[in-house]
Design a protein around this motif. Sequence first.
Motif, PDB file in Angstrom:
ATOM      1  N   LEU A   1       7.539  12.989  -1.958  1.00 40.41           N
ATOM      2  CA  LEU A   1       7.100  12.644  -3.310  1.00 40.41           C
ATOM      3  C   LEU A   1       7.673  13.578  -4.372  1.00 40.41           C
ATOM      4  O   LEU A   1       7.364  13.439  -5.557  1.00 40.41           O
ATOM      5  CB  LEU A   1       5.570  12.657  -3.378  1.00 40.41           C
ATOM      6  CG  LEU A   1       4.884  11.508  -2.639  1.00 40.41           C
ATOM      7  CD1 LEU A   1       3.426  11.840  -2.362  1.00 40.41           C
ATOM      8  CD2 LEU A   1       4.994  10.211  -3.437  1.00 40.41           C
TER       9      LEU A   1
ATOM     10  N   ASN B   1      -0.367  13.089  -7.162  1.00 38.39           N
ATOM     11  CA  ASN B   1      -0.352  12.494  -8.500  1.00 38.39           C
ATOM     12  C   ASN B   1      -1.530  12.976  -9.341  1.00 38.39           C
ATOM     13  O   ASN B   1      -1.371  13.280 -10.537  1.00 38.39           O
ATOM     14  CB  ASN B   1      -0.363  10.971  -8.395  1.00 38.39           C
ATOM     15  CG  ASN B   1       1.008  10.392  -8.154  1.00 38.39           C
ATOM     16  OD1 ASN B   1       1.771  10.165  -9.083  1.00 38.39           O
ATOM     17  ND2 ASN B   1       1.344  10.180  -6.889  1.00 38.39           N
TER      18      ASN B   1
ATOM     19  N   ARG C   1      -0.736   4.138  -7.024  1.00 36.50           N
ATOM     20  CA  ARG C   1       0.501   4.687  -6.469  1.00 36.50           C
ATOM     21  C   ARG C   1       0.334   5.011  -4.985  1.00 36.50           C
ATOM     22  O   ARG C   1       1.260   4.801  -4.185  1.00 36.50           O
ATOM     23  CB  ARG C   1       0.902   5.946  -7.246  1.00 36.50           C
ATOM     24  CG  ARG C   1       1.415   5.647  -8.650  1.00 36.50           C
ATOM     25  CD  ARG C   1       1.775   6.919  -9.396  1.00 36.50           C
ATOM     26  NE  ARG C   1       2.450   6.604 -10.646  1.00 36.50           N
ATOM     27  CZ  ARG C   1       2.801   7.528 -11.551  1.00 36.50           C
ATOM     28  NH1 ARG C   1       2.520   8.813 -11.336  1.00 36.50           N
ATOM     29  NH2 ARG C   1       3.425   7.167 -12.656  1.00 36.50           N
ATOM     30  N   ALA C   2      -0.835   5.521  -4.616  1.00 36.93           N
ATOM     31  CA  ALA C   2      -1.094   5.846  -3.212  1.00 36.93           C
ATOM     32  C   ALA C   2      -1.075   4.596  -2.341  1.00 36.93           C
ATOM     33  O   ALA C   2      -0.567   4.612  -1.215  1.00 36.93           O
ATOM     34  CB  ALA C   2      -2.438   6.561  -3.082  1.00 36.93           C
TER      35      ALA C   2
ATOM     36  N   GLN D   1       5.094   3.377   3.944  1.00 40.54           N
ATOM     37  CA  GLN D   1       5.161   4.172   5.178  1.00 40.54           C
ATOM     38  C   GLN D   1       4.922   3.318   6.412  1.00 40.54           C
ATOM     39  O   GLN D   1       5.339   3.670   7.514  1.00 40.54           O
ATOM     40  CB  GLN D   1       4.143   5.317   5.122  1.00 40.54           C
ATOM     41  CG  GLN D   1       4.414   6.348   4.045  1.00 40.54           C
ATOM     42  CD  GLN D   1       5.851   6.810   4.023  1.00 40.54           C
ATOM     43  OE1 GLN D   1       6.391   7.244   5.039  1.00 40.54           O
ATOM     44  NE2 GLN D   1       6.512   6.695   2.872  1.00 40.54           N
TER      45      GLN D   1
ATOM     46  N   THR E   1      -1.960  12.021   0.528  1.00 40.46           N
ATOM     47  CA  THR E   1      -0.984  12.892  -0.125  1.00 40.46           C
ATOM     48  C   THR E   1      -0.572  12.361  -1.483  1.00 40.46           C
ATOM     49  O   THR E   1      -0.553  13.101  -2.475  1.00 40.46           O
ATOM     50  CB  THR E   1       0.275  13.045   0.751  1.00 40.46           C
ATOM     51  OG1 THR E   1      -0.097  13.389   2.085  1.00 40.46           O
ATOM     52  CG2 THR E   1       1.178  14.131   0.200  1.00 40.46           C
ATOM     53  N   CYS E   2      -0.229  11.073  -1.533  1.00 40.16           N
ATOM     54  CA  CYS E   2       0.226  10.503  -2.799  1.00 40.16           C
ATOM     55  C   CYS E   2      -0.866  10.560  -3.857  1.00 40.16           C
ATOM     56  O   CYS E   2      -0.596  10.888  -5.023  1.00 40.16           O
ATOM     57  CB  CYS E   2       0.698   9.065  -2.577  1.00 40.16           C
ATOM     58  SG  CYS E   2       1.522   8.347  -4.013  1.00 40.16           S
TER      59      CYS E   2
ATOM     60  N   PHE F   1       2.643   3.610  -1.968  1.00 36.35           N
ATOM     61  CA  PHE F   1       3.360   4.565  -1.111  1.00 36.35           C
ATOM     62  C   PHE F   1       2.944   4.402   0.346  1.00 36.35           C
ATOM     63  O   PHE F   1       3.780   4.398   1.252  1.00 36.35           O
ATOM     64  CB  PHE F   1       3.073   5.987  -1.596  1.00 36.35           C
ATOM     65  CG  PHE F   1       3.821   7.058  -0.841  1.00 36.35           C
ATOM     66  CD1 PHE F   1       5.195   7.189  -0.985  1.00 36.35           C
ATOM     67  CD2 PHE F   1       3.146   7.935  -0.011  1.00 36.35           C
ATOM     68  CE1 PHE F   1       5.893   8.184  -0.291  1.00 36.35           C
ATOM     69  CE2 PHE F   1       3.826   8.930   0.680  1.00 36.35           C
ATOM     70  CZ  PHE F   1       5.205   9.059   0.532  1.00 36.35           C
TER      71      PHE F   1
ATOM     72  N   SER G   1      -0.369   9.407   4.279  1.00 36.94           N
ATOM     73  CA  SER G   1       0.520   9.174   3.137  1.00 36.94           C
ATOM     74  C   SER G   1      -0.289   8.781   1.898  1.00 36.94           C
ATOM     75  O   SER G   1       0.049   9.173   0.774  1.00 36.94           O
ATOM     76  CB  SER G   1       1.562   8.103   3.478  1.00 36.94           C
ATOM     77  OG  SER G   1       0.970   6.843   3.720  1.00 36.94           O
TER      78      SER G   1
ATOM     79  N   SER H   1      -3.395   7.002  -9.850  1.00 32.83           N
ATOM     80  CA  SER H   1      -3.078   7.717  -8.612  1.00 32.83           C
ATOM     81  C   SER H   1      -3.444   6.882  -7.392  1.00 32.83           C
ATOM     82  O   SER H   1      -2.724   6.890  -6.376  1.00 32.83           O
ATOM     83  CB  SER H   1      -3.806   9.060  -8.580  1.00 32.83           C
ATOM     84  OG  SER H   1      -3.393   9.892  -9.653  1.00 32.83           O
TER      85      SER H   1
ATOM     86  N   PHE I   1       4.931  14.355   3.500  1.00 28.52           N
ATOM     87  CA  PHE I   1       4.806  13.326   2.477  1.00 28.52           C
ATOM     88  C   PHE I   1       4.866  13.935   1.079  1.00 28.52           C
ATOM     89  O   PHE I   1       5.376  13.323   0.138  1.00 28.52           O
ATOM     90  CB  PHE I   1       3.527  12.529   2.672  1.00 28.52           C
ATOM     91  CG  PHE I   1       3.531  11.664   3.897  1.00 28.52           C
ATOM     92  CD1 PHE I   1       4.628  10.878   4.200  1.00 28.52           C
ATOM     93  CD2 PHE I   1       2.440  11.631   4.755  1.00 28.52           C
ATOM     94  CE1 PHE I   1       4.646  10.069   5.338  1.00 28.52           C
ATOM     95  CE2 PHE I   1       2.442  10.833   5.891  1.00 28.52           C
ATOM     96  CZ  PHE I   1       3.547  10.054   6.181  1.00 28.52           C
ATOM     97  N   GLY I   2       4.333  15.148   0.927  1.00 30.70           N
ATOM     98  CA  GLY I   2       4.470  15.839  -0.356  1.00 30.70           C
ATOM     99  C   GLY I   2       5.931  16.048  -0.713  1.00 30.70           C
ATOM    100  O   GLY I   2       6.345  15.843  -1.856  1.00 30.70           O
TER     101      GLY I   2
END
Length: 308
Positions: free
Chosen positions: A37, A238, A275-276, A283, A233-234, A279, A230, A272, A33-34
């Motif tokens: 991104l 961020n 956004r997570a 997924q 990670t997001c 994202f 996911s 952050s 996932f990184g």
Amino acid sequence: MIRVLGIGDNVCDKYLHIRTIYPGGNALNIAVFGKMLGAEAAYLGTFGDDEVGRHVYSVVRNMGIDISHCRMEQGENGCARVQLVDGDRVFLQGNKGGISRIKPPVLTKIDQEYISGFDLVHTSIYSFMESELSKIRETGKFVSMDFSDSYEEEYLKKCCPYLDCAVISCGGMAEEEIRKVMDKITEFGCKHMVIATRGSKGACVMADGDFYEQSPCLVKARDTMGAGDSFITCFLVNYLDGISMAMDFGKDSGVQGIVRAKDYKDMLIRLSLYRAAVFSSRQCQRDGSFGHGKAVELSDQDQQVMNG
């Protein structure tokens, strides 16, 4: 963009009802996932040499993730058996990590030097890396660990002093109970933050004593596998990418907009989290953690598990 390293578990999730395996595993997912991104991503773990292990290895290599420090061993790769019920994953009996449980990486000085080049180093309770946490801490700039839904105090006490961030899965827990677990993790030595994922109820973060909540971006899920990973990670990518910019402006700079590091950090965490959530919802629209399914024949043991 930052550099992300997952250390520990990789598996294939074997979807018995469609006879298909999908790569996954908490530590590997964080790396994958990184990469999605835009981070420079790597994975350090143990692969088995069976069909499952060869598939995961091939997929990860072809995705451009650095696996130069991985170990290859004879034996079964980690494999989890799964069925889907209304788009939600239901885990059945697996092989408990396979060869990575028996032969997890023992980190060398060369590995530690390699680890020092990453901004985020992540491992998990399923990675069997507890004895190596002190080595990871020695050179890791920011170390996170996923405890899933295991809150056993002695285990937390053993691991938390080496961590900047702990991740827990809280499902239907009430906010008061989540805060208690977060406080314990902080008390046991986790230095910076605790992330609590709650599935369809969203997520919570405690960062340096400040508490944040984020509602989920709800969608009709195709498959929830990897949704929590996911999100984690997001959020961390961020946050870590932005926090280096935090600073207090000089006294003559004025007071318009954001001029204090604390206010910037507060905004960054909220952004952050947003956004997570987005994202993670995306997924849920793909099969497996990140796709790349492969059709396989079911073994006799698979049939036994599937038939109950």
